[in-house]
Scaffold this motif. Sequence first.
Motif, PDB file in Angstrom:
ATOM      1  N   THR A  93       0.829  -1.204   0.000  1.00  0.00           N
ATOM      2  CA  THR A  93       0.000   0.000   0.000  1.00  0.00           C
ATOM      3  C   THR A  93       0.866   1.257   0.000  1.00  0.00           C
ATOM      4  OG1 THR A  93      -0.098   0.037   2.416  1.00  0.00           O
ATOM      5  CG2 THR A  93      -1.834  -1.171   1.268  1.00  0.00           C
ATOM      6  N   ALA A  94       0.300   2.340  -0.461  1.00  0.00           N
ATOM      7  CA  ALA A  94       0.985   3.642  -0.437  1.00  0.00           C
ATOM      8  C   ALA A  94       0.834   4.229   0.962  1.00  0.00           C
ATOM      9  CB  ALA A  94       0.393   4.565  -1.486  1.00  0.00           C
ATOM     10  N   ASP A  95       1.531   3.619   1.913  1.00  0.00           N
ATOM     11  CA  ASP A  95       1.319   3.938   3.325  1.00  0.00           C
ATOM     12  C   ASP A  95       2.101   5.184   3.738  1.00  0.00           C
ATOM     13  OD1 ASP A  95       0.245   3.504   5.813  1.00  0.00           O
ATOM     14  OD2 ASP A  95       1.824   2.136   6.462  1.00  0.00           O
ATOM     15  N   LEU A  96       1.522   5.957   4.658  1.00  0.00           N
ATOM     16  CA  LEU A  96       2.164   7.096   5.303  1.00  0.00           C
ATOM     17  C   LEU A  96       2.676   8.147   4.316  1.00  0.00           C
ATOM     18  CD1 LEU A  96       4.186   5.260   8.141  1.00  0.00           C
ATOM     19  CD2 LEU A  96       1.891   6.261   8.252  1.00  0.00           C
ATOM     20  N   THR A  97       1.935   8.373   3.236  1.00  0.00           N
ATOM     21  CA  THR A  97       2.308   9.484   2.356  1.00  0.00           C
ATOM     22  C   THR A  97       2.073  10.814   3.056  1.00  0.00           C
ATOM     23  OG1 THR A  97       0.110   9.776   1.401  1.00  0.00           O
ATOM     24  CG2 THR A  97       1.558   8.144   0.354  1.00  0.00           C
ATOM     25  N   ARG A  98       1.117  10.809   3.992  1.00  0.00           N
ATOM     26  CA  ARG A  98       0.721  11.989   4.765  1.00  0.00           C
ATOM     27  C   ARG A  98      -0.049  13.019   3.955  1.00  0.00           C
ATOM     28  NH1 ARG A  98      -0.050   9.676   9.061  1.00  0.00           N
ATOM     29  NH2 ARG A  98       1.745   8.918  10.208  1.00  0.00           N
ATOM     30  N   PHE A  99      -0.211  12.789   2.680  1.00  0.00           N
ATOM     31  CA  PHE A  99      -1.015  13.702   1.867  1.00  0.00           C
ATOM     32  C   PHE A  99      -2.041  12.922   1.068  1.00  0.00           C
ATOM     33  CE2 PHE A  99       2.660  16.273   2.882  1.00  0.00           C
ATOM     34  CZ  PHE A  99       2.055  17.459   3.278  1.00  0.00           C
ATOM     35  N   ASP A 100      -2.674  11.965   1.745  1.00  0.00           N
ATOM     36  CA  ASP A 100      -3.849  11.289   1.197  1.00  0.00           C
ATOM     37  C   ASP A 100      -4.626  10.727   2.376  1.00  0.00           C
ATOM     38  OD1 ASP A 100      -2.466   9.050   2.056  1.00  0.00           O
ATOM     39  OD2 ASP A 100      -2.861   7.869   0.260  1.00  0.00           O
ATOM     40  N   CYS A 101      -5.715  10.054   2.083  1.00  0.00           N
ATOM     41  CA  CYS A 101      -6.532   9.430   3.129  1.00  0.00           C
ATOM     42  C   CYS A 101      -6.710   7.963   2.781  1.00  0.00           C
ATOM     43  CB  CYS A 101      -7.888  10.117   3.245  1.00  0.00           C
ATOM     44  SG  CYS A 101      -7.804  11.822   3.863  1.00  0.00           S
ATOM     45  N   GLN A 102      -5.940   7.103   3.422  1.00  0.00           N
ATOM     46  CA  GLN A 102      -6.037   5.664   3.196  1.00  0.00           C
ATOM     47  C   GLN A 102      -7.297   5.104   3.869  1.00  0.00           C
ATOM     48  OE1 GLN A 102      -3.846   3.351   1.513  1.00  0.00           O
ATOM     49  NE2 GLN A 102      -3.208   5.270   0.548  1.00  0.00           N
ATOM     50  N   PRO A 103      -7.838   3.987   3.385  1.00  0.00           N
ATOM     51  CA  PRO A 103      -9.099   3.471   3.933  1.00  0.00           C
ATOM     52  C   PRO A 103      -8.977   2.802   5.293  1.00  0.00           C
ATOM     53  CG  PRO A 103      -8.288   2.031   2.182  1.00  0.00           C
ATOM     54  CD  PRO A 103      -7.399   3.239   2.181  1.00  0.00           C
ATOM     55  N   LEU A 104      -7.845   2.166   5.603  1.00  0.00           N
ATOM     56  CA  LEU A 104      -7.771   1.354   6.810  1.00  0.00           C
ATOM     57  C   LEU A 104      -7.999   2.141   8.107  1.00  0.00           C
ATOM     58  CD1 LEU A 104      -4.867  -1.126   5.918  1.00  0.00           C
ATOM     59  CD2 LEU A 104      -7.327  -1.593   5.973  1.00  0.00           C
ATOM     60  N   PRO A 105      -7.412   3.349   8.289  1.00  0.00           N
ATOM     61  CA  PRO A 105      -7.688   4.096   9.519  1.00  0.00           C
ATOM     62  C   PRO A 105      -9.169   4.414   9.708  1.00  0.00           C
ATOM     63  CG  PRO A 105      -5.774   4.999   8.411  1.00  0.00           C
ATOM     64  CD  PRO A 105      -6.399   4.023   7.455  1.00  0.00           C
ATOM     65  N   GLY A 106      -9.827   4.807   8.625  1.00  0.00           N
ATOM     66  CA  GLY A 106     -11.255   5.098   8.724  1.00  0.00           C
ATOM     67  C   GLY A 106     -12.073   3.873   9.080  1.00  0.00           C
ATOM     68  N   LEU A 107     -11.710   2.740   8.500  1.00  0.00           N
ATOM     69  CA  LEU A 107     -12.447   1.501   8.780  1.00  0.00           C
ATOM     70  C   LEU A 107     -12.247   1.053  10.228  1.00  0.00           C
ATOM     71  CD1 LEU A 107     -11.664  -0.390   5.458  1.00  0.00           C
ATOM     72  CD2 LEU A 107     -13.904   0.491   6.188  1.00  0.00           C
ATOM     73  N   ASN A 308      -0.551   3.819  10.683  1.00  0.00           N
ATOM     74  CA  ASN A 308       0.161   3.037   9.671  1.00  0.00           C
ATOM     75  C   ASN A 308      -0.613   1.771   9.316  1.00  0.00           C
ATOM     76  OD1 ASN A 308       1.555   0.500  11.015  1.00  0.00           O
ATOM     77  ND2 ASN A 308       1.772   2.184  12.487  1.00  0.00           N
ATOM     78  N   ALA A 309      -0.398   1.288   8.112  1.00  0.00           N
ATOM     79  CA  ALA A 309      -1.225   0.209   7.564  1.00  0.00           C
ATOM     80  C   ALA A 309      -1.130  -1.075   8.383  1.00  0.00           C
ATOM     81  CB  ALA A 309      -0.810  -0.059   6.114  1.00  0.00           C
ATOM     82  N   GLN A 310       0.057  -1.406   8.888  1.00  0.00           N
ATOM     83  CA  GLN A 310       0.198  -2.645   9.662  1.00  0.00           C
ATOM     84  C   GLN A 310      -0.632  -2.590  10.944  1.00  0.00           C
ATOM     85  OE1 GLN A 310       2.973  -0.956   8.465  1.00  0.00           O
ATOM     86  NE2 GLN A 310       3.230  -2.329   6.716  1.00  0.00           N
ATOM     87  N   ALA A 311      -0.556  -1.460  11.660  1.00  0.00           N
ATOM     88  CA  ALA A 311      -1.317  -1.328  12.901  1.00  0.00           C
ATOM     89  C   ALA A 311      -2.815  -1.348  12.633  1.00  0.00           C
ATOM     90  CB  ALA A 311      -0.917  -0.044  13.621  1.00  0.00           C
ATOM     91  N   MET A 312      -3.233  -0.668  11.587  1.00  0.00           N
ATOM     92  CA  MET A 312      -4.664  -0.602  11.279  1.00  0.00           C
ATOM     93  C   MET A 312      -5.206  -1.970  10.853  1.00  0.00           C
ATOM     94  SD  MET A 312      -5.310   2.602  11.925  1.00  0.00           S
ATOM     95  CE  MET A 312      -4.099   2.320  13.248  1.00  0.00           C
ATOM     96  N   ALA A 313      -4.439  -2.684  10.021  1.00  0.00           N
ATOM     97  CA  ALA A 313      -4.865  -4.020   9.595  1.00  0.00           C
ATOM     98  C   ALA A 313      -4.934  -4.966  10.777  1.00  0.00           C
ATOM     99  CB  ALA A 313      -3.897  -4.561   8.541  1.00  0.00           C
ATOM    100  N   ALA A 314      -3.933  -4.889  11.666  1.00  0.00           N
ATOM    101  CA  ALA A 314      -3.941  -5.743  12.852  1.00  0.00           C
ATOM    102  C   ALA A 314      -5.140  -5.431  13.737  1.00  0.00           C
ATOM    103  CB  ALA A 314      -2.640  -5.565  13.634  1.00  0.00           C
ATOM    104  N   GLY A 315      -5.436  -4.143  13.918  1.00  0.00           N
ATOM    105  CA  GLY A 315      -6.584  -3.755  14.733  1.00  0.00           C
ATOM    106  C   GLY A 315      -7.896  -4.270  14.175  1.00  0.00           C
ATOM    107  N   LEU A 316      -8.081  -4.153  12.872  1.00  0.00           N
ATOM    108  CA  LEU A 316      -9.306  -4.665  12.244  1.00  0.00           C
ATOM    109  C   LEU A 316      -9.412  -6.177  12.416  1.00  0.00           C
ATOM    110  CD1 LEU A 316      -9.240  -2.481   9.031  1.00  0.00           C
ATOM    111  CD2 LEU A 316     -11.134  -2.569  10.671  1.00  0.00           C
ATOM    112  N   ALA A 317      -8.291  -6.885  12.280  1.00  0.00           N
ATOM    113  CA  ALA A 317      -8.298  -8.333  12.450  1.00  0.00           C
ATOM    114  C   ALA A 317      -8.626  -8.713  13.888  1.00  0.00           C
ATOM    115  CB  ALA A 317      -6.945  -8.916  12.038  1.00  0.00           C
ATOM    116  N   VAL A 318      -8.059  -7.988  14.849  1.00  0.00           N
ATOM    117  CA  VAL A 318      -8.328  -8.268  16.262  1.00  0.00           C
ATOM    118  C   VAL A 318      -9.811  -8.116  16.567  1.00  0.00           C
ATOM    119  CG1 VAL A 318      -8.019  -7.340  18.600  1.00  0.00           C
ATOM    120  CG2 VAL A 318      -6.027  -7.763  17.161  1.00  0.00           C
ATOM    121  N   LEU A 319     -10.418  -7.026  16.111  1.00  0.00           N
ATOM    122  CA  LEU A 319     -11.841  -6.811  16.385  1.00  0.00           C
ATOM    123  C   LEU A 319     -12.698  -7.874  15.714  1.00  0.00           C
ATOM    124  CD1 LEU A 319     -12.122  -2.917  16.188  1.00  0.00           C
ATOM    125  CD2 LEU A 319     -11.750  -4.368  18.185  1.00  0.00           C
TER     126      LEU A 319
END
Length: 464
Positions: A93-107, A308-319
């Motif tokens: 993923t194009a992670d941590l560009t800081r100038f876009d809005c990735q889907p994982l944090p919102g989800l 960051n994408a790894q933390a967000m993906a892990a959080g979604l998986a945990v829930l």
Amino acid sequence: MKDRSQGFDLARLLEERGAERYELHTRHLNHQLPRMLHTLGFDKVYERAEGAYFWDADGNEYLDMLAGFGVMGLGRHHPVVRRALHDVLDASTADLTRFDCQPLPGLLAEKLLAHSPHLDRVFFGNSGTEAVETALKFARYATGKPRILYCDHAFHGLTTGSLSVNGEKGFRDGFAPLLPDTAIALGDLDALRRELKRGDVAGLVVEPIQGKGVHTSPPGFLREAQELLHRHKAVLIVDEVQTGLGRTGDFYAYQHEEGGEPDLLCVAKALSGGYVPVGATLGKDWIFKRVYSSMDRVLVHSASFGSNAQAMAAGLAVLAVMEEEETVANARRTGDLLRERLAALVGRYELLHEVRGRGLMIGIEFGRPSSLRLRSRWAMLQAARKGLFAQMVVVPLLQKHRILTQVSGDHLEVIKLIPPLVIGEPEVDRFVTAFTAVMDDAHSGGGLMWDFGRTLVKQAVANR
């Protein structure tokens, strides 16, 4: 793309130098940690872990009743979380560009907020102490007031802001000056009223169950505190870094009672399944909108690795795992069983004072015995350093029964149990059987346990 990492072989590095672990730590990191582990006989070499168990270099199995200080809520290496991390890495993923809005944090924010529907927005950081720092900053900015109230014996982290609301003197010594703050006793509404009348209080930060000592806030305290705070235009900050995500048998510990809903809520630890550092501060819309009041302030509070994408993906998986495997219900059911079986031992052992807690957050407190024979031994330990008896219990649990536990805090005669939320009746049986054997040994008045106590006394006296 050419693989430029061919010169680095992690497996080979660990094979060649893994045996140096304690020497490396002594030489380059905190030199007192290996010393402490060696003194207690905790200097094990763990080589593998899965679920609620470790295995050492000799293949011995250990039961984990500590969960990495609560980080491993689902146990170690849960396959669903592990797969999610592999998937997000493979996705490039194009992670941590800081100038876009990735889907994982919102989800992930959407999923977290579903469990606290009165809250509206989330800030993602990298740890529990960052989550608390965020809440302190947001409370002060949103209210325009400088002072934060906290509770005696609270633990909210060790960075300067969170240290300012840390109720344990030993952590604060030598690090002043800190933020303006005032401690009140957990549950003391009169003290809260007095402080609020001064007009400079931004908020109160509180753990629904304090990690140090495992003390539960009195019934109705959070609700009445919230009402008082709102009356004085201050906010309630609830720290669920350890108690949240099912630990106490409800998704959040504050939800065990009606009312007392926080304006800001801090979570971390178990949110990533123990794989990736992560923290989150949930809050009300009006607070976030005051902090981020214009485009000029869009980065007024941020974190380089936050969301960051790894933390967000892990959080979604945990829930997802928690919902699928009904982890919260298991924590309530198994915690009730463990607490009831331990509480039944209180009348049997004079050194065992109380068993308390909720869900799979349980405190076992020891106290002054009644018999003269044990009372003299207890007095010897207390004179050297309070908390030594609890340490005497933790050591044989590991050494003789291969169960990892912890003393709940410095100078406390309390053991805290915060195992992975996936344990069940077999683990309860194993712990209660081992604990009973240790108590039998302690009350016999002799044996290796009291010999070790004398070693601890000598060590305590030498460190004065």
